[in-house]
Design a protein around this motif. Sequence first.
Motif, PDB file in Angstrom:
ATOM      1  N   ARG A  79       0.854  -1.180   0.000  1.00  0.00           N
ATOM      2  CA  ARG A  79       0.000   0.000   0.000  1.00  0.00           C
ATOM      3  C   ARG A  79       0.889   1.229   0.000  1.00  0.00           C
ATOM      4  N   LEU A  80       0.985   1.878  -1.160  1.00  0.00           N
ATOM      5  CA  LEU A  80       1.781   3.103  -1.233  1.00  0.00           C
ATOM      6  C   LEU A  80       0.846   4.303  -1.193  1.00  0.00           C
ATOM      7  N   GLU A  90      13.608  16.928  10.157  1.00  0.00           N
ATOM      8  CA  GLU A  90      13.058  16.649   8.832  1.00  0.00           C
ATOM      9  C   GLU A  90      14.187  16.440   7.820  1.00  0.00           C
ATOM     10  N   GLN A  91      15.226  17.275   7.927  1.00  0.00           N
ATOM     11  CA  GLN A  91      16.358  17.129   7.011  1.00  0.00           C
ATOM     12  C   GLN A  91      17.060  15.789   7.238  1.00  0.00           C
ATOM     13  N   GLU A  92      17.180  15.391   8.513  1.00  0.00           N
ATOM     14  CA  GLU A  92      17.783  14.091   8.820  1.00  0.00           C
ATOM     15  C   GLU A  92      16.964  12.960   8.198  1.00  0.00           C
ATOM     16  N   SER A  93      15.653  13.113   8.253  1.00  0.00           N
ATOM     17  CA  SER A  93      14.757  12.099   7.713  1.00  0.00           C
ATOM     18  C   SER A  93      14.888  12.021   6.186  1.00  0.00           C
ATOM     19  N   ILE A  94      15.020  13.202   5.557  1.00  0.00           N
ATOM     20  CA  ILE A  94      15.213  13.235   4.098  1.00  0.00           C
ATOM     21  C   ILE A  94      16.522  12.531   3.744  1.00  0.00           C
ATOM     22  N   ASP A  95      17.593  12.834   4.471  1.00  0.00           N
ATOM     23  CA  ASP A  95      18.901  12.242   4.179  1.00  0.00           C
ATOM     24  C   ASP A  95      18.883  10.723   4.380  1.00  0.00           C
ATOM     25  N   ALA A  96      18.278  10.291   5.504  1.00  0.00           N
ATOM     26  CA  ALA A  96      18.245   8.856   5.802  1.00  0.00           C
ATOM     27  C   ALA A  96      17.400   8.112   4.771  1.00  0.00           C
ATOM     28  N   SER A  97      16.285   8.723   4.341  1.00  0.00           N
ATOM     29  CA  SER A  97      15.413   8.077   3.357  1.00  0.00           C
ATOM     30  C   SER A  97      16.105   7.991   2.002  1.00  0.00           C
ATOM     31  N   TYR A  98      16.827   9.057   1.648  1.00  0.00           N
ATOM     32  CA  TYR A  98      17.556   9.053   0.380  1.00  0.00           C
ATOM     33  C   TYR A  98      18.628   7.957   0.390  1.00  0.00           C
ATOM     34  N   THR A 151       5.553  11.397  -3.352  1.00  0.00           N
ATOM     35  CA  THR A 151       6.756  10.977  -4.087  1.00  0.00           C
ATOM     36  C   THR A 151       7.359   9.713  -3.465  1.00  0.00           C
ATOM     37  N   VAL A 152       8.294   9.143  -4.204  1.00  0.00           N
ATOM     38  CA  VAL A 152       9.010   7.963  -3.733  1.00  0.00           C
ATOM     39  C   VAL A 152       9.709   8.276  -2.408  1.00  0.00           C
ATOM     40  N   LEU A 153      10.389   9.422  -2.347  1.00  0.00           N
ATOM     41  CA  LEU A 153      11.104   9.797  -1.121  1.00  0.00           C
ATOM     42  C   LEU A 153      10.125   9.969   0.047  1.00  0.00           C
ATOM     43  N   GLU A 154       8.995  10.628  -0.210  1.00  0.00           N
ATOM     44  CA  GLU A 154       8.016  10.858   0.868  1.00  0.00           C
ATOM     45  C   GLU A 154       7.445   9.540   1.386  1.00  0.00           C
ATOM     46  N   ASN A 155       7.246   8.568   0.489  1.00  0.00           N
ATOM     47  CA  ASN A 155       6.754   7.261   0.933  1.00  0.00           C
ATOM     48  C   ASN A 155       7.747   6.592   1.874  1.00  0.00           C
ATOM     49  N   VAL A 156       9.039   6.716   1.577  1.00  0.00           N
ATOM     50  CA  VAL A 156      10.061   6.129   2.457  1.00  0.00           C
ATOM     51  C   VAL A 156      10.087   6.888   3.783  1.00  0.00           C
ATOM     52  N   MET A 157       9.953   8.214   3.700  1.00  0.00           N
ATOM     53  CA  MET A 157       9.974   9.026   4.927  1.00  0.00           C
ATOM     54  C   MET A 157       8.830   8.631   5.869  1.00  0.00           C
ATOM     55  N   ILE A 158       7.662   8.337   5.298  1.00  0.00           N
ATOM     56  CA  ILE A 158       6.527   7.912   6.130  1.00  0.00           C
ATOM     57  C   ILE A 158       6.848   6.577   6.805  1.00  0.00           C
ATOM     58  N   GLY A 159       7.538   5.706   6.060  1.00  0.00           N
ATOM     59  CA  GLY A 159       7.907   4.400   6.608  1.00  0.00           C
ATOM     60  C   GLY A 159       8.805   4.516   7.837  1.00  0.00           C
ATOM     61  N   ARG A 160       9.578   5.611   7.934  1.00  0.00           N
ATOM     62  CA  ARG A 160      10.439   5.769   9.110  1.00  0.00           C
ATOM     63  C   ARG A 160       9.905   6.841  10.065  1.00  0.00           C
ATOM     64  N   VAL A 185      18.856   0.539  -2.501  1.00  0.00           N
ATOM     65  CA  VAL A 185      18.126  -0.310  -3.456  1.00  0.00           C
ATOM     66  C   VAL A 185      18.159   0.295  -4.869  1.00  0.00           C
ATOM     67  N   ARG A 186      19.068   1.236  -5.052  1.00  0.00           N
ATOM     68  CA  ARG A 186      19.332   1.878  -6.355  1.00  0.00           C
ATOM     69  C   ARG A 186      18.096   2.522  -6.966  1.00  0.00           C
ATOM     70  N   LEU A 187      17.286   3.142  -6.119  1.00  0.00           N
ATOM     71  CA  LEU A 187      16.107   3.858  -6.611  1.00  0.00           C
ATOM     72  C   LEU A 187      16.262   5.367  -6.448  1.00  0.00           C
ATOM     73  N   GLN A 188      17.507   5.814  -6.150  1.00  0.00           N
ATOM     74  CA  GLN A 188      17.686   7.234  -5.818  1.00  0.00           C
ATOM     75  C   GLN A 188      17.314   8.167  -6.976  1.00  0.00           C
ATOM     76  N   ASP A 189      17.483   7.695  -8.218  1.00  0.00           N
ATOM     77  CA  ASP A 189      17.149   8.568  -9.350  1.00  0.00           C
ATOM     78  C   ASP A 189      15.643   8.807  -9.454  1.00  0.00           C
ATOM     79  N   MET A 190      14.860   7.968  -8.779  1.00  0.00           N
ATOM     80  CA  MET A 190      13.391   8.092  -8.830  1.00  0.00           C
ATOM     81  C   MET A 190      12.834   8.874  -7.640  1.00  0.00           C
ATOM     82  N   TRP A 191      13.699   9.473  -6.823  1.00  0.00           N
ATOM     83  CA  TRP A 191      13.274  10.012  -5.529  1.00  0.00           C
ATOM     84  C   TRP A 191      12.084  10.968  -5.627  1.00  0.00           C
TER      85      TRP A 191
END
Length: 162
Positions: free
Chosen positions: A94-95, A131-139, A100-109, A145-151
């Motif tokens: 459930r996404l 928030e910046q720490e969360s952005i960095d950790a999510s990136y 965005t891809v990055l925001e979905n990861v941020m919610i996960g953490r 998983v090599r999805l950074q270009d899709m962030w």
Amino acid sequence: MNPVLEVQDLSQDFGGLRALNELSLTVNSGEIVALIGPNGAGKTTFFNCVTGIYTPTEGKMFLYDREGSPKLLNGKKPHVITAMGMARTFQNIRLFSDMTVLENVMIGRHCRTRAGILGAVMRDGRTRREEQESIDASYALLELVRLQDMWNETARNLPYGA
Ligand SMILES: Nc1ncnc2c1ncn2[C@@H]1O[C@H](COP(=O)(O)OP(=O)(O)O)[C@@H](O)[C@H]1O
Ligand SMILES: [Mg+2]
């Protein structure tokens, strides 16, 4: 080898059906472990037990903390177990499709952040730093998983691969 997860004699009955029968296993630090078996073997039931969704009929489950001491999982609620460090995903993912891809990861953490509603409204220094720490950790996780270009891609535009 340091244990991370230890399960002892785990059984789960659904009425007369025994879905798990005295299952014991240890997962050690740094290991990648797969649970395999045919449909109905009890894989999902196992994950539901160790993540607090089900209350097992019998058995004990321990998650080791960073100091190496075992913490009993039995009786703990799912969100408490997540905060202790055990996360799960579901068979039907459930996404948040409009984020965005990055925001979905941020919610996960989200459980790793402390800012509340007040911080979100006031946007004080501590909240912005977190928030910046969360952005960095999510990136960094996307890089893993090599999805950074899709962030910045909207989640609905991702192929599910299924
Ligand atoms: N909530 C439930 N109530 C009753 N029976 C269940 C429940 N969850 C799973 N089962 C039964 O337990 C067995 C194991 O199911 P499951 O853990 O979903 O297997 P797997 O994930 O390996 O395919 C199956 O026979 C299934 O029908
Ligand atoms: Mg399953």
